[in-house]
Design an enzyme around this catalytic site. Structure first.
Site, PDB file in Angstrom:
ATOM      1  N   PRO A   9       0.789  -1.230   0.000  1.00  0.00           N
ATOM      2  CA  PRO A   9       0.000   0.000   0.000  1.00  0.00           C
ATOM      3  C   PRO A   9       0.826   1.288   0.000  1.00  0.00           C
ATOM      4  O   PRO A   9       1.833   1.387   0.689  1.00  0.00           O
ATOM      5  CB  PRO A   9      -0.835  -0.099   1.281  1.00  0.00           C
ATOM      6  CG  PRO A   9      -0.165  -1.116   2.120  1.00  0.00           C
ATOM      7  CD  PRO A   9       0.482  -2.080   1.168  1.00  0.00           C
ATOM      8  N   ASN A  10       0.345   2.209  -0.796  1.00  0.00           N
ATOM      9  CA  ASN A  10       0.887   3.578  -0.906  1.00  0.00           C
ATOM     10  C   ASN A  10       2.208   3.681  -1.665  1.00  0.00           C
ATOM     11  O   ASN A  10       2.688   4.790  -1.895  1.00  0.00           O
ATOM     12  CB  ASN A  10       1.020   4.241   0.486  1.00  0.00           C
ATOM     13  CG  ASN A  10      -0.315   4.350   1.181  1.00  0.00           C
ATOM     14  OD1 ASN A  10      -1.256   4.892   0.614  1.00  0.00           O
ATOM     15  ND2 ASN A  10      -0.427   3.806   2.373  1.00  0.00           N
ATOM     16  N   ARG A  17       4.453  10.984  -2.178  1.00  0.00           N
ATOM     17  CA  ARG A  17       4.330  10.620  -0.772  1.00  0.00           C
ATOM     18  C   ARG A  17       5.629  10.906   0.011  1.00  0.00           C
ATOM     19  O   ARG A  17       6.680  10.348  -0.307  1.00  0.00           O
ATOM     20  CB  ARG A  17       4.055   9.121  -0.764  1.00  0.00           C
ATOM     21  CG  ARG A  17       4.059   8.491   0.549  1.00  0.00           C
ATOM     22  CD  ARG A  17       4.079   6.984   0.420  1.00  0.00           C
ATOM     23  NE  ARG A  17       3.832   6.441   1.720  1.00  0.00           N
ATOM     24  CZ  ARG A  17       4.183   5.235   2.101  1.00  0.00           C
ATOM     25  NH1 ARG A  17       4.755   4.422   1.246  1.00  0.00           N
ATOM     26  NH2 ARG A  17       3.953   4.825   3.320  1.00  0.00           N
ATOM     27  N   TYR A  22      10.848   8.873   1.447  1.00  0.00           N
ATOM     28  CA  TYR A  22      10.859   7.853   0.388  1.00  0.00           C
ATOM     29  C   TYR A  22      11.499   8.298  -0.924  1.00  0.00           C
ATOM     30  O   TYR A  22      11.603   7.500  -1.856  1.00  0.00           O
ATOM     31  CB  TYR A  22       9.422   7.359   0.137  1.00  0.00           C
ATOM     32  CG  TYR A  22       8.796   6.756   1.380  1.00  0.00           C
ATOM     33  CD1 TYR A  22       9.309   5.586   1.938  1.00  0.00           C
ATOM     34  CD2 TYR A  22       7.705   7.363   2.013  1.00  0.00           C
ATOM     35  CE1 TYR A  22       8.766   5.038   3.095  1.00  0.00           C
ATOM     36  CE2 TYR A  22       7.149   6.817   3.169  1.00  0.00           C
ATOM     37  CZ  TYR A  22       7.679   5.656   3.705  1.00  0.00           C
ATOM     38  OH  TYR A  22       7.152   5.110   4.838  1.00  0.00           O
ATOM     39  N   ASN A  73       8.026  -5.618  -0.904  1.00  0.00           N
ATOM     40  CA  ASN A  73       7.967  -4.517   0.055  1.00  0.00           C
ATOM     41  C   ASN A  73       6.511  -4.464   0.504  1.00  0.00           C
ATOM     42  O   ASN A  73       5.662  -3.919  -0.196  1.00  0.00           O
ATOM     43  CB  ASN A  73       8.393  -3.196  -0.589  1.00  0.00           C
ATOM     44  CG  ASN A  73       8.385  -2.055   0.427  1.00  0.00           C
ATOM     45  OD1 ASN A  73       7.800  -2.187   1.506  1.00  0.00           O
ATOM     46  ND2 ASN A  73       9.014  -0.947   0.080  1.00  0.00           N
ATOM     47  N   ALA A  76       3.074  -0.870   4.801  1.00  0.00           N
ATOM     48  CA  ALA A  76       2.501  -0.849   6.158  1.00  0.00           C
ATOM     49  C   ALA A  76       2.059  -2.236   6.624  1.00  0.00           C
ATOM     50  O   ALA A  76       2.045  -2.511   7.840  1.00  0.00           O
ATOM     51  CB  ALA A  76       1.333   0.130   6.213  1.00  0.00           C
ATOM     52  N   GLU A  97      12.588  -9.449   1.678  1.00  0.00           N
ATOM     53  CA  GLU A  97      11.795  -8.297   2.124  1.00  0.00           C
ATOM     54  C   GLU A  97      12.622  -7.029   1.957  1.00  0.00           C
ATOM     55  O   GLU A  97      13.778  -6.990   2.371  1.00  0.00           O
ATOM     56  CB  GLU A  97      11.448  -8.518   3.601  1.00  0.00           C
ATOM     57  CG  GLU A  97      10.756  -7.363   4.275  1.00  0.00           C
ATOM     58  CD  GLU A  97      10.667  -7.575   5.801  1.00  0.00           C
ATOM     59  OE1 GLU A  97      11.261  -8.562   6.323  1.00  0.00           O
ATOM     60  OE2 GLU A  97      10.048  -6.743   6.464  1.00  0.00           O
ATOM     61  N   HIS A  99      12.645  -2.656   2.247  1.00  0.00           N
ATOM     62  CA  HIS A  99      12.035  -1.372   2.633  1.00  0.00           C
ATOM     63  C   HIS A  99      12.937  -0.252   2.157  1.00  0.00           C
ATOM     64  O   HIS A  99      14.168  -0.324   2.341  1.00  0.00           O
ATOM     65  CB  HIS A  99      11.875  -1.283   4.151  1.00  0.00           C
ATOM     66  CG  HIS A  99      11.006  -2.378   4.687  1.00  0.00           C
ATOM     67  ND1 HIS A  99       9.641  -2.342   4.590  1.00  0.00           N
ATOM     68  CD2 HIS A  99      11.321  -3.567   5.255  1.00  0.00           C
ATOM     69  CE1 HIS A  99       9.147  -3.459   5.091  1.00  0.00           C
ATOM     70  NE2 HIS A  99      10.143  -4.218   5.505  1.00  0.00           N
ATOM     71  N   ARG A 106      12.960   4.341  12.760  1.00  0.00           N
ATOM     72  CA  ARG A 106      11.710   5.110  12.711  1.00  0.00           C
ATOM     73  C   ARG A 106      10.820   4.774  13.925  1.00  0.00           C
ATOM     74  O   ARG A 106      11.327   4.339  14.947  1.00  0.00           O
ATOM     75  CB  ARG A 106      11.019   4.858  11.360  1.00  0.00           C
ATOM     76  CG  ARG A 106      11.876   5.360  10.191  1.00  0.00           C
ATOM     77  CD  ARG A 106      11.192   5.203   8.862  1.00  0.00           C
ATOM     78  NE  ARG A 106       9.959   5.990   8.791  1.00  0.00           N
ATOM     79  CZ  ARG A 106       9.024   5.831   7.860  1.00  0.00           C
ATOM     80  NH1 ARG A 106       9.167   4.904   6.921  1.00  0.00           N
ATOM     81  NH2 ARG A 106       7.941   6.579   7.860  1.00  0.00           N
TER      82      ARG A 106
HETATM   83  C1  DQA Z   1       8.133   1.024   3.893  1.00  0.00           C
HETATM   84  C2  DQA Z   1       8.181   1.243   5.402  1.00  0.00           C
HETATM   85  C3  DQA Z   1       6.813   1.023   6.038  1.00  0.00           C
HETATM   86  O1  DQA Z   1       6.871   1.224   7.435  1.00  0.00           O
HETATM   87  C4  DQA Z   1       5.806   1.969   5.445  1.00  0.00           C
HETATM   88  O2  DQA Z   1       4.527   1.722   5.976  1.00  0.00           O
HETATM   89  C5  DQA Z   1       5.787   1.965   3.960  1.00  0.00           C
HETATM   90  C6  DQA Z   1       7.040   1.836   3.230  1.00  0.00           C
HETATM   91  C7  DQA Z   1       9.460   1.383   3.198  1.00  0.00           C
HETATM   92  O3  DQA Z   1       9.625   1.021   2.041  1.00  0.00           O
HETATM   93  O4  DQA Z   1      10.307   2.036   3.806  1.00  0.00           O
HETATM   94  O5  DQA Z   1       4.748   2.157   3.355  1.00  0.00           O
HETATM   95  O6  DQA Z   1       7.891  -0.366   3.653  1.00  0.00           O
END
Ligand code: DQA
Length: 142
Positions: A9-10, A17, A22, A73, A76, A97, A99, A106
């Site tokens: 998501p997102n 964003r 990011y 990835n 959230a 995985e 990020h 964080r």
């Molecule tokens: C994320 C880190 C997560 O905590 C966050 O909710 C994201 C992006 C990252 O790529 O740093 O949406 O996965």
């Protein structure tokens, strides 16, 4: 190698964003970046992005016996989902995985990852480079 790259998501909002966290690069440029790496390496890649947990679970299940490796990835859902790691375990496909941000530095709730328990490797805080490292890792281990 057939690779599945999943973004949660997102992540489709990259560039818009929270660019201070990011980066300014868009989701489309992330796909181009990964696509170029895969092309160079002769890896067949499929991309999937969803804002919905169940859709991500469905896509992982569809990979069963069809794809060799996963880069994910979970965004959230990393910190909340048990269904996603369960799906990764169910299909038995090695998953790295990734990020973009350094989740270890964080908010406390971002330091919990249910996906790390089933991932063969977790990479964070390296931006787009993290995806490259993930592909290289899978390439070597397969
Ligand atoms: C994320 C880190 C997560 O905590 C966050 O909710 C994201 C992006 C990252 O790529 O740093 O949406 O996965």
């Amino acid at each position: 190698m057939k690779l599945l790259v999943i973004n949660g998501p997102n992540l489709n909002m990259l560039g818009i964003r929270e660019p201070d966290i990011y980066g300014k690069e868009t989701y489309a440029s992330l796909l181009e970046y990964i696509g170029d790496i895969c092309e160079e390496k002769g890896i067949e890649v499929d991309f999937f992005q969803s804002n919905h947990e169940g859709a991500i679970v469905d896509r992982i299940q569809q990979a069963y016996k069809k794809e060799d490796a996963i880069v994910i990835n979970p965004a959230a859902y990393t910190h909340t989902s048990i269904a996603i790691p369960d799906a990764i375990k169910a299909v038995g496909i090695p998953a790295v995985e990734v990020h973009l941000s350094d989740i270890s530095k964080r908010e406390a709730y971002r330091q919990i990852s249910y996906v790390s328990d089933v991932a063969v490797k977790t990479i964070y805080g390296k931006g787009f480079e993290g995806y490259k490292e993930a592909i290289e890792y899978l390439e070597k281990s397969l």
